[in-house]
Design a protein around this motif. Sequence first.
Motif: not given
Length: 525
Positions: A344, A494-495, A306, A386, A275, A315, A325, A311, A309
């Motif tokens: 998410y 994040i994952h 967010e 990011y 995270y 991945k 994610p 995710r 982001l």
Amino acid sequence: MNTSLTRIAAVLAASTMLVSVASAETIRWARSSDSLTMDPHSQNQGNTHTLSHHIYETLLGRANDGALTPRLATEWALKEGDPTVWVFKLREGVKFHNGNDFTAEDVIYSIERAKSEFSNMKQLHAEVVSVAAVDDYTVEFQMKGPALIYPNNLTNTFIMDKTWSDEHDLAVVQDFASGASNYSVLNTNGTGPYTLTSREVDVKTVLDYNAGWWGEKPAVDKIEYLVIADAQTRVSALLSGEVDIVQDVPPQDIDRLSNTEGFKVEIGPENRFIYFGYRFGEEPLASSDIKDSNPFNNPKVREAMELALDRDAIKQVVMRGQSIPTGIPNPPFVNGWTPELDAYPKPDVEKAKALMAEAGYPNGFTVTLDTPNNRYVNDEAISTAYVGMLGQIGIKVTLASRPVAEHSPIILANKSDFYLLGWGVPTFDSAYVFNDLVHSKTDLHGTYNVGLYTNPELDEKIIALGTMDNIEQRDATIAEIWKVVKEDRVLMPIHNQVLAYAMRDGVTLAVQPENQPNMTTVTFD
């Protein structure tokens, strides 16, 4: 001269010398980063615990399916007629590496030490009022209330020899954040299956089998634990026969290793989330060009971050498909996780830009992102990705990348405005996340609450979880806390990490969800 390259060269040179003499009883095990310290109560950190588990032992262990298992304690139960007391029966006939007997006084000493000022383990024992010996092999833990899940908190609290510790003046735990040291930082005396033979920090640690260990003799007699920070050098060492097991396999190398004759890769989900975190509070950020406010304190900015982001892109591109994610900083293994919390939002750059403008930052702002570069799988690459995503909404980020040994003191001292971190949940319960990452920072809680988030109402609920005697009510309170944590975006998950262990044919090591593999479980074909 480049110090990192010098260390890598030293490791490979030492390993090469051993290729011809390493036997089936020796395991050469390579990781990307080292244990932070050998003081068993100083740092609540995965790599540190992994090495310590070979030397020291805990009252209880954890099987790969999450079940608690006996270790130095053979039985545990609430005291009949008193739900505020846990009774532990200890294993008899166990000796420390120096020959001293293991008894109840060692348990009392170790729990009190783990609760003390500089220990990163103290929050795990916040509900413990006292520990007393009934006899040499029975101890009673008096709790503040009915602490129904307390045994789950014992799987990483190591038991030290009180006599040896007193001889070496170890009552005070190493103050890692200040750079302090003590005898236990480089010297050990546990009851575990291996003894410490030699240690060169960030290079190589050698462990030899403890012939007096109470457990079944493992196949591995000697462990050579090698720190090789560079991913390609680590993989090359496996391919050339210089190491037998690589624990931190980059996703980009999994297919190649899986399809190379003589090697295999074991893959499985880890009980750990990765995270981003950020500083809360009205005080301006030290690394930002905004000097009259803290942008992160604005919920619209956090929502914008967010929405920036992606995710799924991380991945696919950064993790080569090897991540899960998530929208909640809590893995599916853990009590409190739900599919609804795990959801998410899809990235939406235009909406994110609009939110930035509404928050008063139409032109964005600058900030520094602190990231480790050898702790988690592709950690620096995740942060780099990011940085690019945030640039699309006007947040201009300077990336500060460091080895975890340098990153950790910054985190523990709350000196970061914006950072990447990972968190495992060895108790398999949400309270572990709340106690360390969400509760306001105090002497006992919030050790890794780097962003200094504070919510008194949540603090009360978090503390109450420790002594609730109604499981349904407790689970409902956990759900209430998660609702606020997610809405406030206290952390930016994040994952969940996926693990890959690579090894030569003839060696088998199963993926351990805690990513704390023990070489006693290695088998040879």
